[in-house]
Scaffold this motif. Structure first.
Motif, PDB file in Angstrom:
ATOM      1  N   ARG A 182       7.212  -0.418   7.419  1.00 19.51           N
ATOM      2  CA  ARG A 182       7.849  -1.819   7.362  1.00 19.51           C
ATOM      3  C   ARG A 182       6.694  -2.995   6.731  1.00 19.51           C
ATOM      4  O   ARG A 182       5.633  -2.511   7.099  1.00 19.51           O
ATOM      5  N   TYR A 183       7.153  -2.923   5.537  1.00 16.06           N
ATOM      6  CA  TYR A 183       5.636  -4.074   4.978  1.00 16.06           C
ATOM      7  C   TYR A 183       6.839  -5.143   3.542  1.00 16.06           C
ATOM      8  O   TYR A 183       8.183  -5.370   3.908  1.00 16.06           O
ATOM      9  N   VAL A 184       5.524  -6.058   3.602  1.00 15.23           N
ATOM     10  CA  VAL A 184       5.995  -7.095   3.140  1.00 15.23           C
ATOM     11  C   VAL A 184       5.746  -6.882   1.535  1.00 15.23           C
ATOM     12  O   VAL A 184       5.095  -7.062   1.429  1.00 15.23           O
ATOM     13  N   ASP A 185       6.746  -7.989   1.538  1.00 12.35           N
ATOM     14  CA  ASP A 185       6.392  -7.450  -0.657  1.00 12.35           C
ATOM     15  C   ASP A 185       6.537  -9.339  -1.268  1.00 12.35           C
ATOM     16  O   ASP A 185       7.412  -9.649  -1.387  1.00 12.35           O
ATOM     17  N   PRO A 186       5.347  -9.484  -1.612  1.00 16.19           N
ATOM     18  CA  PRO A 186       5.335 -11.254  -2.203  1.00 16.19           C
ATOM     19  C   PRO A 186       6.076 -10.814  -3.729  1.00 16.19           C
ATOM     20  O   PRO A 186       7.184 -12.292  -3.763  1.00 16.19           O
ATOM     21  N   GLY A 187       6.399  -9.435  -4.680  1.00 18.43           N
ATOM     22  CA  GLY A 187       7.612  -9.168  -5.375  1.00 18.43           C
ATOM     23  C   GLY A 187       8.335  -9.771  -5.371  1.00 18.43           C
ATOM     24  O   GLY A 187       9.613  -9.994  -6.259  1.00 18.43           O
ATOM     25  N   ARG A 188       8.956  -9.448  -3.480  1.00 17.98           N
ATOM     26  CA  ARG A 188      10.633 -10.000  -3.704  1.00 17.98           C
ATOM     27  C   ARG A 188      11.503 -10.860  -3.111  1.00 17.98           C
ATOM     28  O   ARG A 188       9.832 -11.999  -2.151  1.00 17.98           O
ATOM     29  N   ASN A 189      12.874 -11.013  -3.011  1.00 16.32           N
ATOM     30  CA  ASN A 189      12.985 -12.486  -1.858  1.00 16.32           C
ATOM     31  C   ASN A 189      13.384 -11.585  -0.759  1.00 16.32           C
ATOM     32  O   ASN A 189      13.078 -12.851   0.405  1.00 16.32           O
ATOM     33  N   ASP A 190      13.668 -10.760  -0.516  1.00 15.15           N
ATOM     34  CA  ASP A 190      13.768 -10.238   0.551  1.00 15.15           C
ATOM     35  C   ASP A 190      12.611 -10.278   2.179  1.00 15.15           C
ATOM     36  O   ASP A 190      11.312 -10.082   1.578  1.00 15.15           O
ATOM     37  N   GLU A 191      12.619 -10.577   2.805  1.00 12.79           N
ATOM     38  CA  GLU A 191      11.797 -10.642   4.118  1.00 12.79           C
ATOM     39  C   GLU A 191      11.188  -9.430   4.483  1.00 12.79           C
ATOM     40  O   GLU A 191       9.690  -9.740   4.432  1.00 12.79           O
ATOM     41  N   PHE A 192      11.755  -8.309   4.218  1.00 14.74           N
ATOM     42  CA  PHE A 192      10.864  -6.716   5.175  1.00 14.74           C
ATOM     43  C   PHE A 192      11.687  -6.307   4.160  1.00 14.74           C
ATOM     44  O   PHE A 192      12.927  -6.471   3.986  1.00 14.74           O
ATOM     45  N   CYS A 193      11.244  -4.949   3.942  1.00 15.48           N
ATOM     46  CA  CYS A 193      11.375  -3.818   3.422  1.00 15.48           C
ATOM     47  C   CYS A 193      11.276  -2.784   4.180  1.00 15.48           C
ATOM     48  O   CYS A 193       9.879  -2.798   4.263  1.00 15.48           O
ATOM     49  N   THR A 194      11.343  -1.659   3.517  1.00 11.49           N
ATOM     50  CA  THR A 194      11.527  -0.435   4.464  1.00 11.49           C
ATOM     51  C   THR A 194      11.503   0.490   3.183  1.00 11.49           C
ATOM     52  O   THR A 194      12.351   0.757   2.306  1.00 11.49           O
ATOM     53  N   THR A 195      10.586   1.834   3.235  1.00  8.84           N
ATOM     54  CA  THR A 195      10.351   3.065   2.917  1.00  8.84           C
ATOM     55  C   THR A 195       9.681   4.265   3.755  1.00  8.84           C
ATOM     56  O   THR A 195       9.085   3.895   4.990  1.00  8.84           O
ATOM     57  N   THR A 196       9.949   5.237   3.532  1.00 11.53           N
ATOM     58  CA  THR A 196       9.460   6.213   4.084  1.00 11.53           C
ATOM     59  C   THR A 196       8.401   6.508   3.851  1.00 11.53           C
ATOM     60  O   THR A 196       7.604   5.919   2.917  1.00 11.53           O
ATOM     61  N   LYS A 197       7.901   7.437   4.500  1.00 11.79           N
ATOM     62  CA  LYS A 197       6.427   7.865   4.626  1.00 11.79           C
ATOM     63  C   LYS A 197       6.053   8.725   3.470  1.00 11.79           C
ATOM     64  O   LYS A 197       4.527   8.030   2.470  1.00 11.79           O
ATOM     65  N   GLU A 198       6.666   9.193   2.809  1.00  8.24           N
ATOM     66  CA  GLU A 198       6.987  10.120   1.768  1.00  8.24           C
ATOM     67  C   GLU A 198       6.317   9.341   0.396  1.00  8.24           C
ATOM     68  O   GLU A 198       5.593   9.266  -0.269  1.00  8.24           O
ATOM     69  N   ASN A 199       7.784   8.207   0.535  1.00  8.05           N
ATOM     70  CA  ASN A 199       7.321   7.601  -1.181  1.00  8.05           C
ATOM     71  C   ASN A 199       6.188   6.314  -0.568  1.00  8.05           C
ATOM     72  O   ASN A 199       5.347   5.882  -2.131  1.00  8.05           O
ATOM     73  N   PHE A 200       5.807   5.975   0.173  1.00  7.65           N
ATOM     74  CA  PHE A 200       4.946   5.119   0.462  1.00  7.65           C
ATOM     75  C   PHE A 200       3.356   5.611  -0.043  1.00  7.65           C
ATOM     76  O   PHE A 200       3.054   5.356  -0.549  1.00  7.65           O
ATOM     77  N   ASP A 201       3.048   6.894   0.669  1.00  2.38           N
ATOM     78  CA  ASP A 201       2.083   8.297  -0.061  1.00  2.38           C
ATOM     79  C   ASP A 201       2.713   8.305  -1.646  1.00  2.38           C
ATOM     80  O   ASP A 201       1.533   8.258  -2.313  1.00  2.38           O
ATOM     81  N   LEU A 202       3.551   8.285  -2.181  1.00  4.46           N
ATOM     82  CA  LEU A 202       3.657   8.652  -3.928  1.00  4.46           C
ATOM     83  C   LEU A 202       3.251   6.972  -4.291  1.00  4.46           C
ATOM     84  O   LEU A 202       2.311   7.298  -4.510  1.00  4.46           O
ATOM     85  N   ALA A 203       3.285   6.444  -4.414  1.00  8.48           N
ATOM     86  CA  ALA A 203       3.039   4.961  -4.227  1.00  8.48           C
ATOM     87  C   ALA A 203       1.558   4.295  -4.110  1.00  8.48           C
ATOM     88  O   ALA A 203       1.104   3.749  -5.341  1.00  8.48           O
ATOM     89  N   ARG A 204       1.552   4.888  -3.054  1.00  5.78           N
ATOM     90  CA  ARG A 204      -0.439   4.494  -2.987  1.00  5.78           C
ATOM     91  C   ARG A 204      -1.496   5.507  -3.202  1.00  5.78           C
ATOM     92  O   ARG A 204      -2.019   5.166  -3.460  1.00  5.78           O
ATOM     93  N   LYS A 205      -0.907   6.571  -3.620  1.00  2.00           N
ATOM     94  CA  LYS A 205      -1.914   7.270  -4.092  1.00  2.00           C
ATOM     95  C   LYS A 205      -1.695   7.587  -5.365  1.00  2.00           C
ATOM     96  O   LYS A 205      -2.058   8.889  -5.915  1.00  2.00           O
TER      97      LYS A 205
END
Length: 222
Positions: A182-205
């Motif tokens: 669960r994360y907050v993204d300043p680039g989106r209008n939505d208050e909260f976003c959700t992603t899978t652990k796999e996608n999170f690791d893909l993006a942050r690494k």
């Protein structure tokens, strides 16, 4: 199991201030005076280009204890030919390298895995600031990458190879099969976003992120 910190969503105002906006959200979470930060920011010369070490330094100026985990110290020559960094490195190198020296006691060389990040969220109950590749992070709810929203609203000319972007990780949702971040993204209008652990690791690494993560601590943690 669900664990989500009560972070107020704020929207970034430009194509470069996602990290600064994440700091504003952290300041609100810590119940600190935002006007003091704005005054500090008014005299901070970052050339409309903030690196993670800038954000760490600004947090310490606000007396928020934080540690940066990264796999690269300073401005790596590896990025000299990367389109996203080409216009940034030359003008930012001196400032960034000096800040790494100044903040050396608060910088840890190495990556941090999701289990350690999850443990930190639970024990410290503070959000984590994460650098990701906006072209790779995909919200399960929004079904679009941050890149596509930024290209429509904020960025006039952008490379699809790498787009650095900061988010705040505020918790997780666990089911029998996986952890959903669960994360907050300043680039989106939505208050909260959700992603899978796999996608999170893909993006942050992804190449270009240096796997930068800032862990913030409770006010009474030394």
């Amino acid at each position: 199991m669900t664990f989500i910190l009560p972070v107020k969503h704020l929207k970034q105002q430009s194509n470069w201030d996602c990290g600064i906006t994440c700091l504003r959200m952290l300041i609100d979470y810590y119940h600190l005076d935002l006007s003091s930060f704005e005054y500090l920011l008014s005299s901070y010369e970052c050339n409309e280009s903030t690196w993670t070490i800038d954000l760490l330094h600004l947090l310490h100026q606000l007396n928020i204890h934080a540690i940066l985990y990264t796999i690269t110290i300073g401005c790596s020559s590896t990025y000299n030919n990367t389109p996203y960094y080409q216009t940034l490195i030359d003008k930012d190198r001196e400032r960034v390298d000096k800040l790494f020296i100044k903040e050396s006691s608060n910088v840890k060389l190495g990556s941090i895995d999701w289990l350690d990040l999850k443990k930190h969220l639970i024990e410290q109950r503070t959000p984590c600031l994460v650098l990701i590749d906006a072209n790779k992070l995909e919200c399960c709810t929004c079904k679009t990458t941050i890149f596509h929203q930024l290209i429509d609203k904020l960025v006039s000319k952008i490379s699809s190879s790498y787009q650095g972007h900061y988010i705040l990780v505020i918790g997780y949702i666990t089911n029998e099969n996986n952890d959903f971040i669960r994360y907050v993204d300043p680039g989106r209008n939505d208050e909260f976003c959700t992603t899978t652990k796999e996608n999170f690791d893909l993006a942050r690494k992804a190449f270009g992120t240096d796997e930068d993560i800032i862990l913030c601590y409770k006010k009474d943690t030394i």
